[in-house]
Design a protein around this motif. Structure first.
Motif, PDB file in Angstrom:
ATOM      1  N   PHE A   1     -15.107  -3.459   7.949  1.00 55.96           N
ATOM      2  CA  PHE A   1     -15.101  -4.163   6.569  1.00 55.96           C
ATOM      3  C   PHE A   1     -13.446  -3.853   6.287  1.00 55.96           C
ATOM      4  O   PHE A   1     -12.895  -4.241   7.515  1.00 55.96           O
ATOM      5  CB  PHE A   1     -15.047  -2.169   5.751  1.00 55.96           C
ATOM      6  CG  PHE A   1     -13.888  -1.740   5.525  1.00 55.96           C
ATOM      7  CD1 PHE A   1     -13.109  -1.668   4.941  1.00 55.96           C
ATOM      8  CD2 PHE A   1     -13.857   0.478   5.808  1.00 55.96           C
ATOM      9  CE1 PHE A   1     -11.001  -0.136   4.428  1.00 55.96           C
ATOM     10  CE2 PHE A   1     -13.049   0.378   6.695  1.00 55.96           C
ATOM     11  CZ  PHE A   1     -11.929   0.449   5.220  1.00 55.96           C
ATOM     12  N   THR A   2     -12.991  -5.490   6.080  1.00 56.73           N
ATOM     13  CA  THR A   2     -11.669  -5.309   5.311  1.00 56.73           C
ATOM     14  C   THR A   2     -10.542  -4.824   4.841  1.00 56.73           C
ATOM     15  O   THR A   2     -11.212  -4.514   3.027  1.00 56.73           O
ATOM     16  CB  THR A   2     -11.712  -6.822   5.467  1.00 56.73           C
ATOM     17  OG1 THR A   2     -12.426  -7.559   6.535  1.00 56.73           O
ATOM     18  CG2 THR A   2     -10.668  -7.961   5.072  1.00 56.73           C
ATOM     19  N   MET A   3      -9.572  -4.492   4.775  1.00 58.67           N
ATOM     20  CA  MET A   3      -9.197  -4.236   4.446  1.00 58.67           C
ATOM     21  C   MET A   3      -7.892  -5.109   2.816  1.00 58.67           C
ATOM     22  O   MET A   3      -7.166  -5.530   4.082  1.00 58.67           O
ATOM     23  CB  MET A   3      -8.277  -2.969   4.455  1.00 58.67           C
ATOM     24  CG  MET A   3      -6.714  -2.127   3.458  1.00 58.67           C
ATOM     25  SD  MET A   3      -8.244  -0.424   1.963  1.00 58.67           S
ATOM     26  CE  MET A   3      -8.553   0.397   2.824  1.00 58.67           C
ATOM     27  N   HIS A   4      -8.190  -5.314   2.059  1.00 61.21           N
ATOM     28  CA  HIS A   4      -6.715  -6.206   1.237  1.00 61.21           C
ATOM     29  C   HIS A   4      -5.315  -5.152   1.175  1.00 61.21           C
ATOM     30  O   HIS A   4      -5.459  -4.237   0.209  1.00 61.21           O
ATOM     31  CB  HIS A   4      -7.039  -6.513   0.525  1.00 61.21           C
ATOM     32  CG  HIS A   4      -8.818  -7.449   0.705  1.00 61.21           C
ATOM     33  ND1 HIS A   4      -8.694  -8.276   0.772  1.00 61.21           N
ATOM     34  CD2 HIS A   4     -10.137  -7.017   0.419  1.00 61.21           C
ATOM     35  CE1 HIS A   4     -10.068  -9.124   1.214  1.00 61.21           C
ATOM     36  NE2 HIS A   4     -10.705  -8.060   0.717  1.00 61.21           N
ATOM     37  N   TYR A   5      -4.746  -5.494   1.841  1.00 55.32           N
ATOM     38  CA  TYR A   5      -3.055  -4.762   1.597  1.00 55.32           C
ATOM     39  C   TYR A   5      -1.987  -5.800   0.648  1.00 55.32           C
ATOM     40  O   TYR A   5      -2.394  -7.162   0.600  1.00 55.32           O
ATOM     41  CB  TYR A   5      -2.225  -4.769   2.838  1.00 55.32           C
ATOM     42  CG  TYR A   5      -3.053  -3.528   3.191  1.00 55.32           C
ATOM     43  CD1 TYR A   5      -2.507  -1.826   3.092  1.00 55.32           C
ATOM     44  CD2 TYR A   5      -3.483  -3.747   4.479  1.00 55.32           C
ATOM     45  CE1 TYR A   5      -3.092  -1.781   3.923  1.00 55.32           C
ATOM     46  CE2 TYR A   5      -4.238  -2.362   5.336  1.00 55.32           C
ATOM     47  CZ  TYR A   5      -3.783  -0.724   4.704  1.00 55.32           C
ATOM     48  OH  TYR A   5      -4.078   0.043   5.455  1.00 55.32           O
ATOM     49  N   ALA A   6      -1.618  -5.303  -0.351  1.00 61.13           N
ATOM     50  CA  ALA A   6      -0.564  -5.716  -1.165  1.00 61.13           C
ATOM     51  C   ALA A   6       0.680  -4.724  -0.217  1.00 61.13           C
ATOM     52  O   ALA A   6       0.389  -3.728  -1.019  1.00 61.13           O
ATOM     53  CB  ALA A   6      -0.358  -5.849  -2.644  1.00 61.13           C
TER      54      ALA A   6
END
Length: 273
Positions: free
Chosen positions: A258-263
């Motif tokens: 899966f892809t982790m969306h980081y801010a």
């Protein structure tokens, strides 16, 4: 560049910096922490280096040196300070200079720095005392830069993870975390840090920076990182094993990755003359 408004919400009865047991639990598997935890956007590092009047950096809560190595690679001379001797020992083996102390009690011995940085750590620091110590050691014009990675996968994967936590550890921090987007929680930490900077005095009004980026994780990569997170470092092994089994099944159901969306959220304040 936006500044952060003063915090208007009441603080909890027990601030995170008072929870020393959790704060000092990350060194229980320092090698895993160093291997699995993500770094920070190069754009953040470059912007801090550009803002600093020189290349002497103090890294507060340096841990195993994830932040410090990025600044060293950018040509900086970095001194780390960390409360956990186990984390500091691994950082030294990576070639870094580290002193073991809580920053509030650390003795700078007359040393001065061009920037004070802290990644994923400042919520374990007294926000006023920590900012006051930063003001003591920063050269005029030097930034105090505090930053956190707030990560969230796709809604479907996030819901699957939350279901595991509610089923296996229903009364835990992890089970509650899914109720609020990660970026909202870290925005609150930023506001509290900014409030501490204002109370400490000696700084221009804090600014807020944000950097958005993504990182893909395989099932095994995510299972490697999960036990390094504060919600899981002190779980009994049987419960942790059940969590990992459930999360592994959730990632498999999502296709094995899966892809982790980081801010990456940062609070940055400049030391005034």
């Amino acid at each position: 560049m936006p500044t952060l408004p003063p915090e208007r919400t009441p603080r909890p009865a027990h601030s995170t910096h008072e929870n020393r047991q959790v704060a000092e639990s990350f060194g229980s598997d320092a090698a895993r922490y160093d291997r699995a935890r993500p770094g920070y956007p190069q754009a953040l590092v470059d912007r801090i280096v550009t803002a600093a009047p020189g290349r002497e950096i103090l890294d507060v809560g340096c841990g195993t040196g994830i932040v410090a190595r990025q600044f060293a690679a950018a040509g900086c001379r970095v001194l780390g300070v960390d409360v956990d001797a186990r984390m500091a020992d691994l950082a030294r083996r990576r070639g870094l200079d580290v002193e073991v102390a809580a920053i509030e009690a650390w003795e700078p011995a007359g040393r001065a720095f061009d920037a004070v940085v802290s990644g994923q750590t400042w919520h374990w620091v007294d926000p006023v005392a920590g900012a006051a110590k930063a003001a003591q050691v920063l050269r005029p014009g030097g930034p105090l830069a505090l930053f956190w990675n707030a990560g969230r996968p796709s809604p479907a994967v996030a819901d699957a993870f939350a279901e595991v936590y509610r089923r296996v550890i229903p009364d835990s921090l992890a089970a509650r975390q899914g109720e609020v987007p990660a970026v909202d929680g870290y925005t609150a930490l930023c506001a509290r840090a900014a409030d501490g900077i204002r109370q400490a005095d000696g700084f221009a009004d804090p600014e807020q920076w944000r950097f958005d980026w993504e990182r893909p994780y395989t099932r095994d990569e995510w299972l490697d990182q999960l036990p390094t997170q504060g919600a899981f470092t002190r779980l009994p092994q049987p419960e942790l094993a059940d969590v990992l089994t459930g999360v592994a099944a959730a990632v498999d159901a999502a296709g094995g990755s899966f892809t982790m969306h980081y801010a990456t959220l940062a609070v940055v304040a400049t030391r005034t003359p």
